[in-house]
Design a protein around this motif. Structure first.
Motif, PDB file in Angstrom:
ATOM      1  N   LEU A   1     -10.577  -3.570  -4.006  1.00 59.44           N
ATOM      2  CA  LEU A   1      -9.466  -4.411  -3.637  1.00 59.44           C
ATOM      3  C   LEU A   1     -10.051  -4.881  -2.243  1.00 59.44           C
ATOM      4  O   LEU A   1      -9.429  -6.088  -1.327  1.00 59.44           O
TER       5      LEU A   1
ATOM      6  N   GLU B   1      -4.655  -9.795  -1.902  1.00 61.44           N
ATOM      7  CA  GLU B   1      -5.147  -8.868  -3.412  1.00 61.44           C
ATOM      8  C   GLU B   1      -3.701  -8.735  -3.954  1.00 61.44           C
ATOM      9  O   GLU B   1      -3.011  -9.054  -4.578  1.00 61.44           O
ATOM     10  N   LYS B   2      -3.031  -7.860  -2.496  1.00 63.40           N
ATOM     11  CA  LYS B   2      -1.386  -7.929  -2.416  1.00 63.40           C
ATOM     12  C   LYS B   2      -0.640  -9.491  -2.676  1.00 63.40           C
ATOM     13  O   LYS B   2       0.552  -8.956  -2.842  1.00 63.40           O
TER      14      LYS B   2
ATOM     15  N   ARG C   1      -2.212  -8.995  -7.545  1.00 62.85           N
ATOM     16  CA  ARG C   1      -2.624  -9.925  -8.099  1.00 62.85           C
ATOM     17  C   ARG C   1      -3.679 -10.211  -9.399  1.00 62.85           C
ATOM     18  O   ARG C   1      -3.232 -10.833 -10.357  1.00 62.85           O
TER      19      ARG C   1
ATOM     20  N   ASP D   1      -3.079  -7.030 -11.215  1.00 70.60           N
ATOM     21  CA  ASP D   1      -2.391  -5.963 -11.531  1.00 70.60           C
ATOM     22  C   ASP D   1      -1.506  -6.685 -13.089  1.00 70.60           C
ATOM     23  O   ASP D   1      -0.987  -7.256 -13.451  1.00 70.60           O
TER      24      ASP D   1
ATOM     25  N   HIS E   1      -7.416   2.169  -2.396  1.00 75.36           N
ATOM     26  CA  HIS E   1      -8.350   1.290  -3.483  1.00 75.36           C
ATOM     27  C   HIS E   1      -9.383   0.286  -3.059  1.00 75.36           C
ATOM     28  O   HIS E   1      -9.169  -1.114  -3.695  1.00 75.36           O
TER      29      HIS E   1
ATOM     30  N   GLY F   1      -3.263  -3.028  -6.826  1.00 77.31           N
ATOM     31  CA  GLY F   1      -3.194  -4.455  -5.935  1.00 77.31           C
ATOM     32  C   GLY F   1      -1.763  -5.229  -6.404  1.00 77.31           C
ATOM     33  O   GLY F   1      -0.948  -4.888  -5.388  1.00 77.31           O
TER      34      GLY F   1
ATOM     35  N   THR G   1       0.707  -0.966  -0.133  1.00 77.86           N
ATOM     36  CA  THR G   1       0.216   0.116   0.205  1.00 77.86           C
ATOM     37  C   THR G   1       0.855   1.188  -0.143  1.00 77.86           C
ATOM     38  O   THR G   1       1.000   1.932  -0.768  1.00 77.86           O
TER      39      THR G   1
ATOM     40  N   ILE H   1      -7.781  -6.765   0.811  1.00 79.47           N
ATOM     41  CA  ILE H   1      -6.480  -6.194   0.954  1.00 79.47           C
ATOM     42  C   ILE H   1      -5.681  -6.795   0.542  1.00 79.47           C
ATOM     43  O   ILE H   1      -5.036  -7.136  -0.415  1.00 79.47           O
TER      44      ILE H   1
END
Length: 438
Positions: free
Chosen positions: A175, A185-186, A150, A152, A171, A148, A48, A182
């Protein structure tokens, strides 16, 4: 053949397509371009906050050690070309024009496919990969995740190391609205067998990352567990800290201010350690010291003027604002702190303004031409500060501040990174004109 202006305008025109999470378009686009991503050695940096600073610490360490380093970052501050750079030097205009000439017919030819045309960010990502693979040929490329992880568009690479700097509530429309969502996703940038460096602090986020790593048979190196830092002292222009891991213990100085920059630096150190353990690079202690000390990232507690004191900081979400307020309280508690703030509508505006009010003697709100910007009136209405103001014209506001700032006053310009990229070149010109007129 395009002019430079036409090439950049074509790229920016793709903003009308919006944000398009998903990798199918990228895989198709890159296949048409000969899959350049498969010919690049890379590090993938998500999270982030802290991505850009971590990139610059690692880049400077690698450059000091004699390596050529490509970087893909966003947004830019003064010129579009900065987003695709080698050793800090932006892509030349003629190379950018050549890339648009190649990619434009492919991108527009995808209009009638099941995936549709690629977005602006997808096009720029693909351009960077072609440039690094076929023209610039750096030893290593540092790819910063856009949004994010996954889904991106950068997530088509298989890096040597994956990095997740931090997790915060940003976001959320894309996300998810919980730390776990979140984090999922990261953690999508974690690849099978690729080690992960994590600066994530929340237990629930760490758990999600560890589970994703376990599924991918990847080892996680966690800050606070596998490597540690202790902040030793606050320097006039930077920080001093001790870094410790199973391989290494030393004290370092950095030139960027704030406790959060110590964390970004430690993540870069651990990533360098892993690259060396995999026989991808070599370096000396002197390279680490010089690289960390020389690292500079625009818009991160950036002192652009001492008299009057003006600092730019791209704190564009609650975590970034919290770090800024902490640094202000540590370093500028005896000063009159004036804040100029602008942000995008999709942020947690009320929460961010409340945090800024804790540190501000005076807080001013403005806006700038951008599709998702929050109006100055809207921001002003969200504030309860007794000395709040509206700066309808931020350029006129800066003229007055540069002329009338008190001796003990520090002006912080913060919020959207897009706002800071508009402000910085104008501010630098005003400062230069002011010096000439003295």
């Amino acid at each position: 053949m395009f002019t430079y202006k036409e090439a950049v305008e074509w790229i920016h025109a793709r903003l009308r397509l919006g944000i398009k999470p998903g990798l199918q378009r990228m895989h198709h686009l890159l296949a048409e371009l000969g899959n350049p991503q498969e010919r690049i050695k890379s590090v993938h940096i998500g999270g982030t906050n802290g991505k850009g600073s971590t990139v610059t610490y690692l880049r400077n360490i690698l450059q000091e050690a004699g390596y050529s380093v490509g970087t893909f970052t966003s947004p830019y501050f003064e010129r579009f070309n900065e987003r695709i750079s080698v050793n800090g030097q932006p892509i030349p205009d003629h190379d950018l024009i050549s890339l648009v000439t190649i990619i434009k017919p492919i991108a527009e030819g995808m209009k009638d496919t099941e995936w549709g045309e690629p977005s602006e960010f997808e096009v720029i990502t693909a351009m960077s990969m072609v440039y690094f693979a076929e023209t610039a040929g750096p030893d290593l490329v540092l790819f910063e995740v856009g949004l994010g992880g996954r889904l991106d568009s950068t997530n088509v690479i298989t890096p040597l190391v994956s990095v997740i700097t931090s997790i915060g509530m940003d976001h959320m429309q894309f996300l998810g609205d919980t730390i776990e969502q979140i984090s999922y996703e990261k953690a999508g940038i974690i690849k099978r067998g690729v080690p992960v460096v994590s600066g994530v602090s929340q237990p629930e986020a760490r758990k999600v990352i560890e589970e994703a790593a376990r599924r991918n048979e990847s080892h996680v190196y966690q800050s606070g567990k596998d490597f540690h830092t202790r902040r030793d002292s606050v320097l006039n222009n930077g920080e001093r800290f001790r870094y410790e891991s199973s391989h290494h213990s030393a004290v370092y100085d950095i030139s960027m201010m704030g406790a959060h920059q110590v964390q970004n630096a430690e993540i870069a150190l651990k990533t360098a350690e892993l690259l060396r353990s995999r026989d991808e690079i070599t370096y000396t202690e002197a390279h680490l010291r010089a690289g960390l000390k020389s690292a500079y990232w625009p818009g991160r507690m950036e002192l652009v003027s001492e008299k009057p004191a003006v600092i730019l900081d791209g704190a564009h979400n609650p975590e970034g604002i919290t770090a800024l307020v902490t640094t202000i309280k540590e370093r500028f508690s005896s000063k009159k702190v004036t804040i100029l703030f602008s942000a995008l509508k999709d942020k947690e505006l009320k929460h961010m303004i409340r945090l800024l009010e804790e540190a501000a003697s005076v807080i001013s709100f403005t806006d700038f031409p951008f599709p998702r910007v929050a109006g100055a009136d809207e921001l002003f209405a969200l504030s309860d500060h007794p000395r709040k103001q509206k700066a309808v014209d931020w350029q006129q506001y800066l003229d007055e501040k540069l002329r009338m700032a008190a001796e003990d006053e520090v002006l912080f310009i913060t919020g959207s990174l897009y706002f800071l990229s508009e402000v910085k070149p104008v501010l630098l010109q005003k400062l230069e004109n002011s010096r000439k007129n003295k």
